[in-house]
Design an enzyme around this catalytic site. Structure first.
Site, PDB file in Angstrom:
ATOM      1  N   ALA A  99       0.868  -1.172   0.000  1.00  0.00           N
ATOM      2  CA  ALA A  99       0.000   0.000   0.000  1.00  0.00           C
ATOM      3  C   ALA A  99       0.911   1.229   0.000  1.00  0.00           C
ATOM      4  O   ALA A  99       2.088   1.137   0.369  1.00  0.00           O
ATOM      5  CB  ALA A  99      -0.886  -0.016   1.234  1.00  0.00           C
TER       6      ALA A  99
ATOM      7  N   GLY B   6       0.640  -5.047   0.887  1.00  0.00           N
ATOM      8  CA  GLY B   6      -0.593  -5.122   0.105  1.00  0.00           C
ATOM      9  C   GLY B   6      -0.394  -5.774  -1.260  1.00  0.00           C
ATOM     10  O   GLY B   6      -1.339  -6.318  -1.838  1.00  0.00           O
TER      11      GLY B   6
ATOM     12  N   GLU C 136      -0.551  -9.359  -0.616  1.00  0.00           N
ATOM     13  CA  GLU C 136      -1.950  -9.673  -0.281  1.00  0.00           C
ATOM     14  C   GLU C 136      -2.827  -9.729  -1.529  1.00  0.00           C
ATOM     15  O   GLU C 136      -3.747 -10.542  -1.614  1.00  0.00           O
ATOM     16  CB  GLU C 136      -2.479  -8.635   0.723  1.00  0.00           C
ATOM     17  CG  GLU C 136      -1.798  -8.783   2.079  1.00  0.00           C
ATOM     18  CD  GLU C 136      -2.109  -7.656   3.041  1.00  0.00           C
ATOM     19  OE1 GLU C 136      -1.755  -6.496   2.722  1.00  0.00           O
ATOM     20  OE2 GLU C 136      -2.696  -7.913   4.102  1.00  0.00           O
TER      21      GLU C 136
ATOM     22  N   GLU D 120       4.997  -5.377   7.244  1.00  0.00           N
ATOM     23  CA  GLU D 120       4.242  -4.323   7.948  1.00  0.00           C
ATOM     24  C   GLU D 120       4.757  -4.059   9.355  1.00  0.00           C
ATOM     25  O   GLU D 120       4.785  -2.912   9.800  1.00  0.00           O
ATOM     26  CB  GLU D 120       2.749  -4.677   8.000  1.00  0.00           C
ATOM     27  CG  GLU D 120       2.007  -4.485   6.680  1.00  0.00           C
ATOM     28  CD  GLU D 120       2.072  -5.695   5.766  1.00  0.00           C
ATOM     29  OE1 GLU D 120       2.874  -6.604   6.019  1.00  0.00           O
ATOM     30  OE2 GLU D 120       1.312  -5.722   4.783  1.00  0.00           O
TER      31      GLU D 120
HETATM   32  N1  CO8 Z   1       4.563   3.258  -0.796  1.00  0.00           N
HETATM   33  C1  CO8 Z   1       4.937   4.444  -1.286  1.00  0.00           C
HETATM   34  N2  CO8 Z   1       6.083   4.636  -1.984  1.00  0.00           N
HETATM   35  C2  CO8 Z   1       6.871   3.553  -2.150  1.00  0.00           C
HETATM   36  C3  CO8 Z   1       6.546   2.285  -1.647  1.00  0.00           C
HETATM   37  C4  CO8 Z   1       5.316   2.159  -0.943  1.00  0.00           C
HETATM   38  N3  CO8 Z   1       4.895   0.987  -0.454  1.00  0.00           N
HETATM   39  N4  CO8 Z   1       7.537   1.415  -1.969  1.00  0.00           N
HETATM   40  C5  CO8 Z   1       8.445   2.131  -2.646  1.00  0.00           C
HETATM   41  N5  CO8 Z   1       8.051   3.417  -2.765  1.00  0.00           N
HETATM   42  C6  CO8 Z   1       8.739   4.511  -3.430  1.00  0.00           C
HETATM   43  C7  CO8 Z   1       9.940   4.959  -2.611  1.00  0.00           C
HETATM   44  O1  CO8 Z   1       9.544   5.860  -1.582  1.00  0.00           O
HETATM   45  C8  CO8 Z   1      10.768   5.602  -3.698  1.00  0.00           C
HETATM   46  O2  CO8 Z   1      10.239   6.881  -3.957  1.00  0.00           O
HETATM   47  P1  CO8 Z   1      11.222   8.174  -4.104  1.00  0.00           P
HETATM   48  O3  CO8 Z   1      12.105   7.827  -5.267  1.00  0.00           O
HETATM   49  O4  CO8 Z   1      10.269   9.284  -4.378  1.00  0.00           O
HETATM   50  O5  CO8 Z   1      11.969   8.275  -2.806  1.00  0.00           O
HETATM   51  C9  CO8 Z   1      10.491   4.757  -4.935  1.00  0.00           C
HETATM   52  O6  CO8 Z   1       9.279   4.066  -4.672  1.00  0.00           O
HETATM   53  C10 CO8 Z   1      11.565   3.724  -5.197  1.00  0.00           C
HETATM   54  O7  CO8 Z   1      11.737   2.946  -4.004  1.00  0.00           O
HETATM   55  P2  CO8 Z   1      13.175   2.679  -3.331  1.00  0.00           P
HETATM   56  O8  CO8 Z   1      14.098   3.814  -3.608  1.00  0.00           O
HETATM   57  O9  CO8 Z   1      12.926   2.307  -1.911  1.00  0.00           O
HETATM   58  O10 CO8 Z   1      13.639   1.407  -4.187  1.00  0.00           O
HETATM   59  P3  CO8 Z   1      14.667   0.282  -3.739  1.00  0.00           P
HETATM   60  O11 CO8 Z   1      14.985  -0.473  -4.969  1.00  0.00           O
HETATM   61  O12 CO8 Z   1      15.768   0.861  -2.946  1.00  0.00           O
HETATM   62  O13 CO8 Z   1      13.807  -0.669  -2.770  1.00  0.00           O
HETATM   63  C11 CO8 Z   1      11.872  -1.899  -2.052  1.00  0.00           C
HETATM   64  C12 CO8 Z   1      12.716  -1.398  -3.238  1.00  0.00           C
HETATM   65  C13 CO8 Z   1      12.644  -2.949  -1.284  1.00  0.00           C
HETATM   66  C14 CO8 Z   1      10.600  -2.510  -2.634  1.00  0.00           C
HETATM   67  C15 CO8 Z   1      11.552  -0.697  -1.120  1.00  0.00           C
HETATM   68  O14 CO8 Z   1      10.990   0.343  -1.916  1.00  0.00           O
HETATM   69  C16 CO8 Z   1      10.562  -0.998  -0.025  1.00  0.00           C
HETATM   70  O15 CO8 Z   1      10.935  -1.602   0.973  1.00  0.00           O
HETATM   71  N6  CO8 Z   1       9.293  -0.524  -0.191  1.00  0.00           N
HETATM   72  C17 CO8 Z   1       8.287  -0.599   0.853  1.00  0.00           C
HETATM   73  C18 CO8 Z   1       7.818  -1.998   1.038  1.00  0.00           C
HETATM   74  C19 CO8 Z   1       6.827  -2.063   2.148  1.00  0.00           C
HETATM   75  O16 CO8 Z   1       7.138  -1.882   3.323  1.00  0.00           O
HETATM   76  N7  CO8 Z   1       5.588  -2.383   1.777  1.00  0.00           N
HETATM   77  C20 CO8 Z   1       4.517  -2.577   2.716  1.00  0.00           C
HETATM   78  C21 CO8 Z   1       3.718  -1.325   2.837  1.00  0.00           C
HETATM   79  S1  CO8 Z   1       2.495  -1.487   4.101  1.00  0.00           S
HETATM   80  C22 CO8 Z   1       1.243  -2.302   3.374  1.00  0.00           C
HETATM   81  O17 CO8 Z   1       1.298  -2.673   2.224  1.00  0.00           O
HETATM   82  C23 CO8 Z   1       0.063  -2.566   4.237  1.00  0.00           C
HETATM   83  C24 CO8 Z   1      -1.047  -3.219   3.439  1.00  0.00           C
HETATM   84  C25 CO8 Z   1      -2.342  -3.062   4.122  1.00  0.00           C
HETATM   85  C26 CO8 Z   1      -2.844  -1.664   3.959  1.00  0.00           C
HETATM   86  C27 CO8 Z   1      -4.102  -1.469   4.635  1.00  0.00           C
HETATM   87  C28 CO8 Z   1      -4.710  -0.130   4.386  1.00  0.00           C
HETATM   88  C29 CO8 Z   1      -4.373   1.026   5.309  1.00  0.00           C
END
Ligand code: CO8
Length: 260
Positions: A66, A111, A114, A134
């Site tokens: 998400a 998400g 999921e 998460e």
């Molecule tokens: N949300 C928003 N932006 C994101 C997300 C995300 N989940 N993932 C990556 N991005 C963005 C980064 O902020 C970055 O943006 P910017 O260039 O503007 O800084 C861009 O995408 C590229 O990401 P990275 O620079 O981090 O890329 P890397 O190659 O270094 O890393 C990863 C890739 C490993 C995928 C890393 O981006 C990461 O760990 N992302 C987050 C993963 C995460 O924690 N996901 C779980 C989110 S929580 C969730 O999904 C809960 C679900 C239930 C929701 C219920 C409703 C409220």
């Protein structure tokens, strides 16, 4: 249909659905979820579509969860509502009378994982990485992961992955039954199409009834479980740890949780 964050293409009874927000690694914001719901409705109503294949744009991510930027300032009530919204849309995939195949081409986190779990069949490329990270953000899975992962791989493994937030390689995902097939990157869509064609060669009405019957296996537990998950998910947003976790992610820092 006017879509900004999703690409949809129909060909030979297959609907190809591609989540397309590459700058945010295809993460799911509200707008994308609203568009996804429209696309699912279109699949349900189009008599010419028999199977859908869902994937993400680019090579890095299927869907990186998400949208953390959007979620960061949610109140507990807003978070619970967002959780219900995602659950409702993912339930539409699970309960759709036509099968969905997730073609997982990169990171499928939170998400994103999921969403793959709500599909009927999961096929992953060698670069795929799964995870429910998460807890590292101070929250819990909120789009059905606590229920569907447990249903798929059992309580013991599900708890290990959800409580550690550890990533799961594509190879490991195959070993634990999280995915059906592990495929070379360039063959991912071809393999998904092959399976779609196998399904399409059968009676659509029988396929639909068979999917419905299998779903019924744990449906009554699922409904109750999803309700509980959304409630607990919302309550995370009333904590300091949720703010610490999400701020840290967005500032590229390691969170120091307070446990409150
Ligand atoms: N949300 C928003 N932006 C994101 C997300 C995300 N989940 N993932 C990556 N991005 C963005 C980064 O902020 C970055 O943006 P910017 O260039 O503007 O800084 C861009 O995408 C590229 O990401 P990275 O620079 O981090 O890329 P890397 O190659 O270094 O890393 C990863 C890739 C490993 C995928 C890393 O981006 C990461 O760990 N992302 C987050 C993963 C995460 O924690 N996901 C779980 C989110 S929580 C969730 O999904 C809960 C679900 C239930 C929701 C219920 C409703 C409220």
């Amino acid at each position: 249909m006017n879509l900004d964050n999703i690409e949809m293409r129909k060909e030979n009874k297959i609907c190809y659905i591609t989540i397309n927000r590459p700058k945010a690694l295809n993460s799911l914001n509200k707008q994308t979820l609203i568009e996804l719901e429209k696309v699912i409705e279109e699949v349900i109503n189009d008599q010419n579509i028999l199977v859908s294949i869902l994937t993400g744009t680019g090579e890095k991510a299927f869907i990186a969860g998400a949208d953390i930027r959007e979620m960061k300032d949610f109140t507990d009530r807003e978070a619970e509502q967002f959780s219900f919204m995602g659950q409702k849309i993912f339930n539409k995939i699970e309960n759709c009378n036509k099968p969905f195949i997730a073609a997982v081409n990169g990171h499928a986190l939170g998400g994103g994982m999921e969403l793959a779990l709500a599909c009927d069949i999961r096929i992953a490329s060698k670069d795929a990485v799964f995870g429910q990270p998460e807890v590292s953000l101070g929250i819990i899975p909120g789009f059905g992961g606590t229920q569907r992962l447990t249903s798929l791989i059992g309580k013991g493994l599900s708890k290990e992955y959800i409580l550690t937030g550890r990533y799961i390689s594509a190879q490991k995902a195959l070993e634990i039954g999280l995915i059906n097939h592990l495929i070379e990157n360039e063959e991912l869509i071809n393999k998904s199409v092959d399976i779609a064609k196998e399904i399409i060669s059968n009676s659509p009405v029988a396929v639909s009834k068979a999917k419905n019957a299998v779903n019924f296996f744990d449906q009554s537990f699922l409904d109750q479980g999803l309700k509980k998950e959304a409630e607990l998910f919302g309550s995370c947003f009333d904590t300091e740890d949720q703010k610490i976790g999400m701020e840290a992610f967005l500032n590229r820092q390691k969170p120091i949780f307070k446990g409150e």
